[in-house]
Design a protein around this motif. Structure first.
Motif, PDB file in Angstrom:
ATOM      1  N   LEU A  11      33.727 -11.631 -60.262  1.00  0.00           N
ATOM      2  CA  LEU A  11      33.157 -10.290 -60.223  1.00  0.00           C
ATOM      3  C   LEU A  11      32.391 -10.129 -58.920  1.00  0.00           C
ATOM      4  CD1 LEU A  11      32.324  -7.594 -61.561  1.00  0.00           C
ATOM      5  CD2 LEU A  11      30.416  -8.845 -62.626  1.00  0.00           C
ATOM      6  N   VAL A  12      32.662  -9.049 -58.215  1.00  0.00           N
ATOM      7  CA  VAL A  12      32.015  -8.787 -56.936  1.00  0.00           C
ATOM      8  C   VAL A  12      31.756  -7.293 -56.805  1.00  0.00           C
ATOM      9  CG1 VAL A  12      34.204  -8.565 -55.700  1.00  0.00           C
ATOM     10  CG2 VAL A  12      32.146  -9.280 -54.460  1.00  0.00           C
ATOM     11  N   GLN A  13      30.725  -6.939 -56.086  1.00  0.00           N
ATOM     12  CA  GLN A  13      30.437  -5.532 -55.846  1.00  0.00           C
ATOM     13  C   GLN A  13      31.354  -4.980 -54.763  1.00  0.00           C
ATOM     14  OE1 GLN A  13      26.215  -5.268 -54.958  1.00  0.00           O
ATOM     15  NE2 GLN A  13      25.759  -4.834 -57.104  1.00  0.00           N
ATOM     16  N   ALA A  14      31.556  -3.700 -54.792  1.00  0.00           N
ATOM     17  CA  ALA A  14      32.363  -3.039 -53.758  1.00  0.00           C
ATOM     18  C   ALA A  14      31.773  -3.352 -52.383  1.00  0.00           C
ATOM     19  CB  ALA A  14      32.380  -1.536 -53.994  1.00  0.00           C
ATOM     20  N   GLY A  15      32.681  -3.651 -51.456  1.00  0.00           N
ATOM     21  CA  GLY A  15      32.265  -4.044 -50.119  1.00  0.00           C
ATOM     22  C   GLY A  15      32.136  -5.537 -49.935  1.00  0.00           C
ATOM     23  N   GLY A  16      32.174  -6.267 -51.025  1.00  0.00           N
ATOM     24  CA  GLY A  16      32.037  -7.718 -50.963  1.00  0.00           C
ATOM     25  C   GLY A  16      33.340  -8.422 -50.647  1.00  0.00           C
ATOM     26  N   SER A  17      33.265  -9.752 -50.692  1.00  0.00           N
ATOM     27  CA  SER A  17      34.422 -10.579 -50.324  1.00  0.00           C
ATOM     28  C   SER A  17      34.657 -11.664 -51.364  1.00  0.00           C
ATOM     29  CB  SER A  17      34.189 -11.252 -48.965  1.00  0.00           C
ATOM     30  OG  SER A  17      34.027 -10.314 -47.940  1.00  0.00           O
ATOM     31  N   TYR A  59      52.893 -10.593 -44.027  1.00  0.00           N
ATOM     32  CA  TYR A  59      53.207  -9.186 -44.333  1.00  0.00           C
ATOM     33  C   TYR A  59      52.280  -8.732 -45.438  1.00  0.00           C
ATOM     34  CZ  TYR A  59      56.007  -4.995 -44.909  1.00  0.00           C
ATOM     35  OH  TYR A  59      56.432  -3.698 -44.951  1.00  0.00           O
ATOM     36  N   TYR A  60      51.826  -7.465 -45.344  1.00  0.00           N
ATOM     37  CA  TYR A  60      50.864  -6.944 -46.298  1.00  0.00           C
ATOM     38  C   TYR A  60      51.291  -5.572 -46.801  1.00  0.00           C
ATOM     39  CZ  TYR A  60      47.894 -10.481 -44.116  1.00  0.00           C
ATOM     40  OH  TYR A  60      47.389 -11.656 -43.626  1.00  0.00           O
ATOM     41  N   THR A  61      50.923  -5.284 -48.022  1.00  0.00           N
ATOM     42  CA  THR A  61      51.075  -3.930 -48.488  1.00  0.00           C
ATOM     43  C   THR A  61      50.053  -3.062 -47.758  1.00  0.00           C
ATOM     44  OG1 THR A  61      51.324  -2.587 -50.474  1.00  0.00           O
ATOM     45  CG2 THR A  61      49.439  -4.074 -50.421  1.00  0.00           C
ATOM     46  N   ASP A  62      50.363  -1.793 -47.582  1.00  0.00           N
ATOM     47  CA  ASP A  62      49.530  -0.918 -46.747  1.00  0.00           C
ATOM     48  C   ASP A  62      48.084  -0.844 -47.225  1.00  0.00           C
ATOM     49  OD1 ASP A  62      52.092   1.578 -45.943  1.00  0.00           O
ATOM     50  OD2 ASP A  62      51.621  -0.381 -45.068  1.00  0.00           O
ATOM     51  N   SER A  63      47.869  -0.873 -48.520  1.00  0.00           N
ATOM     52  CA  SER A  63      46.522  -0.650 -49.048  1.00  0.00           C
ATOM     53  C   SER A  63      45.554  -1.796 -48.736  1.00  0.00           C
ATOM     54  CB  SER A  63      46.575  -0.418 -50.553  1.00  0.00           C
ATOM     55  OG  SER A  63      47.089  -1.557 -51.219  1.00  0.00           O
ATOM     56  N   VAL A  64      46.059  -2.952 -48.314  1.00  0.00           N
ATOM     57  CA  VAL A  64      45.161  -4.074 -48.029  1.00  0.00           C
ATOM     58  C   VAL A  64      45.154  -4.475 -46.558  1.00  0.00           C
ATOM     59  CG1 VAL A  64      45.583  -4.935 -50.373  1.00  0.00           C
ATOM     60  CG2 VAL A  64      46.788  -5.985 -48.442  1.00  0.00           C
ATOM     61  N   LYS A  65      45.968  -3.820 -45.760  1.00  0.00           N
ATOM     62  CA  LYS A  65      46.017  -4.165 -44.331  1.00  0.00           C
ATOM     63  C   LYS A  65      44.645  -3.986 -43.687  1.00  0.00           C
ATOM     64  CE  LYS A  65      50.897  -3.192 -43.433  1.00  0.00           C
ATOM     65  NZ  LYS A  65      51.863  -2.269 -42.789  1.00  0.00           N
ATOM     66  N   GLY A  66      44.262  -4.979 -42.899  1.00  0.00           N
ATOM     67  CA  GLY A  66      42.964  -4.923 -42.244  1.00  0.00           C
ATOM     68  C   GLY A  66      41.823  -5.431 -43.095  1.00  0.00           C
ATOM     69  N   ARG A  67      42.071  -5.638 -44.399  1.00  0.00           N
ATOM     70  CA  ARG A  67      41.015  -6.124 -45.300  1.00  0.00           C
ATOM     71  C   ARG A  67      41.342  -7.513 -45.854  1.00  0.00           C
ATOM     72  NH1 ARG A  67      40.007  -3.660 -50.000  1.00  0.00           N
ATOM     73  NH2 ARG A  67      42.143  -2.864 -50.281  1.00  0.00           N
ATOM     74  N   PHE A  68      42.605  -7.778 -46.127  1.00  0.00           N
ATOM     75  CA  PHE A  68      43.039  -9.052 -46.711  1.00  0.00           C
ATOM     76  C   PHE A  68      43.773  -9.871 -45.657  1.00  0.00           C
ATOM     77  CE2 PHE A  68      43.518  -7.645 -51.454  1.00  0.00           C
ATOM     78  CZ  PHE A  68      42.237  -7.124 -51.417  1.00  0.00           C
ATOM     79  N   THR A  69      43.625 -11.204 -45.773  1.00  0.00           N
ATOM     80  CA  THR A  69      44.337 -12.120 -44.898  1.00  0.00           C
ATOM     81  C   THR A  69      44.927 -13.260 -45.721  1.00  0.00           C
ATOM     82  OG1 THR A  69      42.816 -11.656 -43.076  1.00  0.00           O
ATOM     83  CG2 THR A  69      44.181 -13.634 -42.894  1.00  0.00           C
ATOM     84  N   THR A  78      48.205 -25.607 -50.162  1.00  0.00           N
ATOM     85  CA  THR A  78      47.396 -24.493 -50.645  1.00  0.00           C
ATOM     86  C   THR A  78      47.668 -23.232 -49.832  1.00  0.00           C
ATOM     87  OG1 THR A  78      45.650 -26.020 -51.347  1.00  0.00           O
ATOM     88  CG2 THR A  78      45.053 -23.710 -51.132  1.00  0.00           C
ATOM     89  N   VAL A  79      47.728 -22.119 -50.535  1.00  0.00           N
ATOM     90  CA  VAL A  79      47.791 -20.811 -49.903  1.00  0.00           C
ATOM     91  C   VAL A  79      46.523 -20.058 -50.285  1.00  0.00           C
ATOM     92  CG1 VAL A  79      49.114 -19.772 -51.803  1.00  0.00           C
ATOM     93  CG2 VAL A  79      49.204 -18.754 -49.521  1.00  0.00           C
ATOM     94  N   TYR A  80      46.020 -19.275 -49.362  1.00  0.00           N
ATOM     95  CA  TYR A  80      44.762 -18.569 -49.542  1.00  0.00           C
ATOM     96  C   TYR A  80      44.958 -17.064 -49.402  1.00  0.00           C
ATOM     97  CZ  TYR A  80      43.021 -23.245 -48.383  1.00  0.00           C
ATOM     98  OH  TYR A  80      42.796 -24.602 -48.338  1.00  0.00           O
ATOM     99  N   LEU A  81      44.059 -16.319 -50.015  1.00  0.00           N
ATOM    100  CA  LEU A  81      43.988 -14.882 -49.800  1.00  0.00           C
ATOM    101  C   LEU A  81      42.513 -14.538 -49.599  1.00  0.00           C
ATOM    102  CD1 LEU A  81      45.684 -12.277 -49.657  1.00  0.00           C
ATOM    103  CD2 LEU A  81      45.020 -11.860 -52.030  1.00  0.00           C
ATOM    104  N   GLN A  82      42.153 -14.276 -48.352  1.00  0.00           N
ATOM    105  CA  GLN A  82      40.796 -13.841 -48.042  1.00  0.00           C
ATOM    106  C   GLN A  82      40.739 -12.333 -48.217  1.00  0.00           C
ATOM    107  OE1 GLN A  82      37.950 -15.636 -47.116  1.00  0.00           O
ATOM    108  NE2 GLN A  82      36.944 -13.647 -47.354  1.00  0.00           N
ATOM    109  N   THR A 124      37.484  -8.660 -60.298  1.00  0.00           N
ATOM    110  CA  THR A 124      36.883  -7.412 -60.739  1.00  0.00           C
ATOM    111  C   THR A 124      35.893  -6.944 -59.690  1.00  0.00           C
ATOM    112  OG1 THR A 124      37.083  -8.096 -63.052  1.00  0.00           O
ATOM    113  CG2 THR A 124      35.594  -6.266 -62.563  1.00  0.00           C
ATOM    114  N   VAL A 125      36.103  -5.721 -59.215  1.00  0.00           N
ATOM    115  CA  VAL A 125      35.241  -5.141 -58.188  1.00  0.00           C
ATOM    116  C   VAL A 125      34.480  -3.984 -58.810  1.00  0.00           C
ATOM    117  CG1 VAL A 125      35.115  -4.170 -55.878  1.00  0.00           C
ATOM    118  CG2 VAL A 125      36.933  -5.792 -56.449  1.00  0.00           C
ATOM    119  N   SER A 126      33.175  -4.090 -58.834  1.00  0.00           N
ATOM    120  CA  SER A 126      32.345  -3.043 -59.431  1.00  0.00           C
ATOM    121  C   SER A 126      31.908  -2.047 -58.365  1.00  0.00           C
ATOM    122  CB  SER A 126      31.124  -3.664 -60.101  1.00  0.00           C
ATOM    123  OG  SER A 126      30.308  -4.305 -59.145  1.00  0.00           O
ATOM    124  N   SER A 127      31.760  -0.810 -58.799  1.00  0.00           N
ATOM    125  CA  SER A 127      31.371   0.247 -57.851  1.00  0.00           C
ATOM    126  C   SER A 127      29.866   0.384 -57.760  1.00  0.00           C
ATOM    127  CB  SER A 127      31.997   1.567 -58.281  1.00  0.00           C
ATOM    128  OG  SER A 127      31.597   1.886 -59.582  1.00  0.00           O
TER     129      SER A 127
END
Length: 127
Positions: A11-17, A59-69, A78-82, A124-127
Motif C-alpha cells: 500500500l502506497v500513497q499517490a505519488g509514491g514509489s 517496451y511499455y504501455t502508454d499509461s506507465v511510460k516515464g513512470r515505470f522502469t 530476477t526481473v524488476y519493475l520500478q 494498492t495506491v491510495s489517493s
C-alpha cells in the motif's frame, strides 16, 4: 519448468514509489523474455512492461511510460519493475511472466506469448 515468485507489492500513497521483484527458478533465465502485467478489480489482465533476454530492449504501455522502469539481472534470475509517481489507477494485482524466446532481441506484449506466470502481488495506491 520455470517458477516465478513476485514480491514488493503493498500500500502506497499517490505519488509514491514501489519496486516489484520477480525471482525465477531454474538455470535458463537468460533464455526467457520477461514481462509484467496487471489486473485491476473488474478488469481484464493488461500488459504493463516487457524486456528482452539481454535487457537491451524494453517496451511499455502508454499509461506507465516515464513512470515505470523494467530491468533484469540475469545473474540473480530476477526481473524488476520500478514504479514511480504512482496513481490510484495503478492499483492492481501485478504479475510477472516468462516467454521462452529464441531471439535475444524480441519483447512480447501479448499474454499468449508467455509460457509461465507468477501468482501475483497486490499493489494498492491510495489517493
Amino acid at each position: 519448468q520455470v517458477q516465478l515468485v513476485e514480491s514488493g507489492g503493498g500500500l502506497v500513497q499517490a505519488g509514491g514509489s514501489l519496486r516489484l521483484s520477480c525471482l525465477a527458478s531454474g538455470r535458463t533465465f537468460s533464455s526467457y523474455a520477461m514481462g509484467w502485467f496487471r489486473r485491476a478489480p473488474g478488469k481484464e489482465r493488461e500488459f504493463v512492461a516487457a524486456i528482452n533476454r539481454s535487457a537491451g530492449n524494453t517496451y511499455y504501455t502508454d499509461s506507465v511510460k516515464g513512470r515505470f522502469t523494467i530491468s533484469r539481472d540475469n545473474v540473480k534470475n530476477t526481473v524488476y519493475l520500478q514504479m514511480n509517481s504512482l496513481k490510484p489507477e495503478d492499483t492492481a494485482v501485478y504479475y510477472c511472466a516468462a516467454a521462452l524466446t529464441y531471439s535475444a532481441e524480441v519483447v512480447h506484449t501479448r499474454t499468449v506469448a508467455y509460457d509461465y506466470w507468477g501468482q501475483g502481488t497486490q499493489v494498492t495506491v491510495s489517493s
